[in-house]
Design a protein around this motif. Structure first.
Motif, PDB file in Angstrom:
ATOM      1  N   GLU A 115       8.824  50.273  17.457  1.00 34.03           N
ATOM      2  CA  GLU A 115       7.871  49.840  16.249  1.00 34.03           C
ATOM      3  C   GLU A 115       6.938  48.791  16.465  1.00 34.03           C
ATOM      4  O   GLU A 115       6.156  48.732  15.535  1.00 34.03           O
ATOM      5  N   ASP A 116       6.821  48.312  17.532  1.00 34.80           N
ATOM      6  CA  ASP A 116       6.091  47.344  17.793  1.00 34.80           C
ATOM      7  C   ASP A 116       4.745  47.661  18.637  1.00 34.80           C
ATOM      8  O   ASP A 116       4.877  47.378  19.768  1.00 34.80           O
ATOM      9  N   GLY A 117       3.774  48.101  17.990  1.00 34.19           N
ATOM     10  CA  GLY A 117       2.949  48.790  18.563  1.00 34.19           C
ATOM     11  C   GLY A 117       2.000  48.009  19.322  1.00 34.19           C
ATOM     12  O   GLY A 117       1.598  48.124  20.404  1.00 34.19           O
ATOM     13  N   GLU A 118       1.853  46.612  18.781  1.00 32.97           N
ATOM     14  CA  GLU A 118       0.845  45.721  19.358  1.00 32.97           C
ATOM     15  C   GLU A 118       1.625  45.273  20.848  1.00 32.97           C
ATOM     16  O   GLU A 118       0.811  45.099  21.878  1.00 32.97           O
ATOM     17  N   ALA A 124      -6.069  51.293  19.813  1.00 29.20           N
ATOM     18  CA  ALA A 124      -6.232  51.056  18.286  1.00 29.20           C
ATOM     19  C   ALA A 124      -6.194  52.329  17.407  1.00 29.20           C
ATOM     20  O   ALA A 124      -5.427  52.392  16.185  1.00 29.20           O
ATOM     21  N   LYS A 127      -3.059  53.566  15.639  1.00 26.94           N
ATOM     22  CA  LYS A 127      -2.511  53.103  14.204  1.00 26.94           C
ATOM     23  C   LYS A 127      -1.154  52.576  14.158  1.00 26.94           C
ATOM     24  O   LYS A 127      -0.292  52.751  13.354  1.00 26.94           O
ATOM     25  N   GLY A 128      -0.994  52.013  15.406  1.00 26.36           N
ATOM     26  CA  GLY A 128       0.775  51.602  15.419  1.00 26.36           C
ATOM     27  C   GLY A 128       1.846  52.533  15.508  1.00 26.36           C
ATOM     28  O   GLY A 128       2.962  52.094  15.496  1.00 26.36           O
ATOM     29  N   ARG A 129       1.324  53.606  15.621  1.00 28.50           N
ATOM     30  CA  ARG A 129       2.565  54.774  15.902  1.00 28.50           C
ATOM     31  C   ARG A 129       2.539  55.329  17.079  1.00 28.50           C
ATOM     32  O   ARG A 129       1.853  55.709  17.830  1.00 28.50           O
TER      33      ARG A 129
END
Length: 313
Positions: A115-118, A124, A127-129
């Motif tokens: 869940e921690d895309g960064e 980019a 979208k964090g998924r």
């Protein structure tokens, strides 16, 4: 009633009911691109990623212990690396379960890390998924590697593959975003058995999307993903789902990938075949033969061919 509904009610019901396909149905042959050397050191002497085509390994940088595959039903030894293969097309939920089982680490730790895309280094446009970006391959996972490090290595390998096939540039040429192309690739991976059919399946998808007005994709694979279920085809009840992945109800592409495609599917999505096709039909499920049609009349001919082959089973 559209042509797909006719086929669903008159032809598919002739088939003997089959069990939901195992994840192995998504396995496709890999291109063998050879690379050499380390491509990423991940945690100061903890792990490294070795790239070799569409496979890679996560292993200790210290002198390696003997590598043994984990016996079925046995938890890995804390002193030895775990070896597993993540097949093309697996959903993220399946991939995380495999990683947890192989390493003996809690599944919730992998879910939390995903869940921690960064922290994972997702591009980019993800979208964090993470779905679609956990690149398939064979893994040798060091006991010292954390869930986040293992998943980050998969993302790193995805980014290397995306660079190799020039994903952002190719997406621009198609007037699509990289995420849309990756979504198409995930559908191609789910819908095909033979990588030789992938460019044609890509063309079917784009032809439908590019029509004015656009044709709905009407793909059971996306419906099943939205429902978090598996099966050979969606039921009439499934098709009433309000999920944004229900491409029978919603026009255009689903919101994102429905699995993690391999490089063959990504390349097919970037370089679709040239042709007028709007339909694809697996005319011989036993032999996994897929054929393509440009009109409803041709589609019905292929549907009848499929029905005849099903009656022979």
């Amino acid at each position: 009633m559209n042509i797909e509904d006719v086929l669903r009610e008159t032809l598919f019901d002739m088939a003997v009911e089959e069990e939901p396909p195992p994840p192995s149905r998504f396995l496709q042959a890999r291109r063998r691109r050879r690379r050499q050397g380390l491509v990423l050191a991940m945690a100061a002497g903890s792990v490294a990623v070795l790239a070799a085509g569409s496979t890679f390994a996560v292993q200790s940088l210290s002198p390696p212990a003997p590598v043994l595959s984990k016996p079925v039903g046995q938890r890995p030894s804390p002193a030895r690396p775990a070896v597993l293969t993540v097949k093309e097309g697996l959903r993220l939920s399946e991939t995380l379960s495999l990683l947890a089982s192989a390493t003996g680490k809690p599944a919730k730790d992998f879910v939390r890390a995903a869940e921690d895309g960064e922290a994972l280094g997702l591009p980019a446009y993800a979208k964090g998924r993470l779905e679609g970006f956990a690149f398939p391959g064979t893994y040798e996972v060091s006991p010292s590697a954390s869930p986040g490090e293992v998943i980050a290595a998969m993302v790193t390998r995805f980014k290397r593959a995306a660079e190799d096939v020039e994903l952002p540039e190719g997406a621009r040429r198609l007037h699509r975003t990289p995420l849309e192309v990756l979504t198409v690739a995930s559908i191609i991976q789910a819908e095909t058995f033979d990588k030789r059919d992938m460019p044609k399946v890509a063309r079917v998808i784009y032809n439908r999307l590019n029509r004015r007005p656009a044709m709905r994709l009407q793909l059971d694979s996306t419906v099943m993903y939205g429902l978090k279920t598996y099966g050979v085809r969606a039921t009439s009840k499934d098709l009433t789902s309000s999920s944004p992945y229900n491409t029978y109800r919603h026009a255009g592409l689903p919101p994102g990938p429905i699995g993690n495609p391999g490089v063959d599917a990504i390349e097919a999505a970037l370089k679709p075949a040239t042709g007028p096709w709007l339909y694809f039909v697996i005319t011989d499920p036993g032999k996994r033969v897929m054929k393509f049609a440009a009109s409803e009349a041709e589609f019905m001919e292929l549907a009848e061919e499929r029905a005849k082959n099903l009656r022979k089973r």
